[in-house]
Design an enzyme around this catalytic site. Structure first.
Site, short mmCIF file in Angstrom:
data_model
loop_
_atom_site.label_atom_id
_atom_site.label_comp_id
_atom_site.label_asym_id
_atom_site.label_seq_id
_atom_site.Cartn_x
_atom_site.Cartn_y
_atom_site.Cartn_z
N ARG A 233 2.47 -9.56 7.23
CA ARG A 233 3.94 -9.08 7.77
C ARG A 233 3.79 -8.36 9.16
NH1 ARG A 233 6.48 -8.18 1.79
NH2 ARG A 233 4.80 -9.19 0.99
N ARG B 7 21.07 20.46 0.77
CA ARG B 7 20.95 18.87 1.09
C ARG B 7 21.99 18.26 0.09
NH1 ARG B 7 16.77 17.15 4.36
NH2 ARG B 7 15.33 18.85 5.17
N PRO C 198 0.85 -1.15 -0.12
CA PRO C 198 -0.10 -0.10 0.11
C PRO C 198 0.69 1.29 -0.09
CG PRO C 198 -0.51 -1.45 1.76
CD PRO C 198 0.71 -2.03 1.23
N GLU C 199 0.84 1.89 -1.01
CA GLU C 199 1.27 3.40 -0.84
C GLU C 199 0.02 4.33 -0.91
OE1 GLU C 199 4.52 4.70 -2.79
OE2 GLU C 199 5.17 2.85 -3.63
N HIS D 260 -4.37 -14.04 9.39
CA HIS D 260 -3.71 -12.91 9.62
C HIS D 260 -4.58 -11.76 9.71
CE1 HIS D 260 -0.11 -14.85 8.60
NE2 HIS D 260 -0.41 -15.23 7.24
#
Length: 271
Positions: free
Chosen positions: A110, A152, A2-3, A91
């Site tokens: 997970r 940066r 999932p993004e 799960h």
DNA sequence: AATCGCGCCTGACGGC
DNA sequence: TGCCGTCAGGCGCGAT
């Protein structure tokens, strides 16, 4: 995995089932997620009415009564609305059971995900307070990115994936947006001109926007809350295509490891 | 302050 | 076929 588009797809899928519903009970079968699921969840949520289902970065926020549930799907999390009597799989770690007999069920093989509860404004929670702007908001644009990059030393790809710079751009979409903008992922962020940052910001919005419109990317086991696969996979230009021809110039897509993450790019089209 | 590597965890996959 | 090693990866955290 999932993004942001997948989380937004999940939000849109579950929101109609949750809004204005009252919570009957919370069932926690496995407390060991990224952080232990707090007992407070079971204590504070029952009886509360869910008034909003929001998203900030990849966090889902359920506003309920005098507090909010903060959910993160990690790598393998998914949310379904099912009849509460449905037998849970191995799960299926957390159920938020509603008075109408349905349950919001979190599945996460997970266990990189998280379910937290706070009585305060969730946007001020430790995990959310220092996030950068939403990539689809006006605050995220080329000038903002250029300003963040100026002092940066990091490459542009890790900068784009830094949630304190911009919230919720993960590996897939960082690769895709850099390809669309023609920027080499290893290029030092401080050495990219404003015009190219403008293009990059547009590319990020376009890639995320079309992925949301398509219902999220199907990779491995992601499905929308109704179980249908996302449709964006066919639109990926470089991600997961190491060795395959670039859609623009047909030269092979290169795959490298940056900061332990797979990076895909076209050495010819991206500079 | 910025940056980098680690570790959490399990399913999928490839090699033998 | 089956076993086992490797990879995948979001992201907070501690070390530098």
């Amino acid at each position: 995995m999932p993004e942001l588009p997948e989380v937004e797809t999940a939000r849109r899928g579950i929101a109609p089932h949750l809004l204005a519903q009252r919570v009957r009970e919370v069932v926690v079968r496995e407390r060991r997620l990224r952080w232990p699921v707090p007992l407070l969840l079971e204590q504070a949520l029952p009886g509360a009415r869910i008034t909003a289902v929001e998203r900030r970065a990849k966090y889902l926020l359920l506003r309920a009564g005098y507090g909010s549930v903060i959910i993160h799907l990690g790598m393998s999390g998914s949310l379904r609305v099912v009849p509460a009597s449905t037998t849970p799989g191995p799960h299926d770690h957390v159920d938020i059971v509603l008075v109408d007999g349905n349950a919001l069920r979190l599945r996460d093989p997970r266990r990189f995900g998280a379910v937290l509860f706070t009585h305060n404004n969730p946007l001020t929670h430790r995990l959310l307070a220092s996030l950068g702007p939403e990539p689809l908001s006006d605050a995220f644009n080329g000038a903002y990115l250029r300003g963040q990059a100026r002092a940066r030393r990091v490459a542009i790809k890790p900068l784009l994936m830094n949630s304190h710079i911009v919230a919720g751009v993960g590996n897939i979409y960082a690769n895709e947006a850099l390809f669309c903008a023609g920027i080499h992922p290893h290029r030092r962020a401080s050495r990219i001109a404003l015009a190219r940052y403008n293009r990059l910001a547009v590319a990020v919005k376009q890639v995320l926007g079309s992925a949301i419109a398509a219902g999220g990317t199907t990779l491995r086991d992601f499905t929308a809350s109704d179980g249908s696969p996302g449709l964006f996979r066919v639109c990926l230009h470089v991600y997961g295509r190491g060795g395959a021809p670039c859609p623009c110039c047909a030269q092979p897509i290169r795959r490298t490891l940056t900061r332990q993450r797979a990076t895909y790019y076209c050495p010819h089209c991206q500079r």
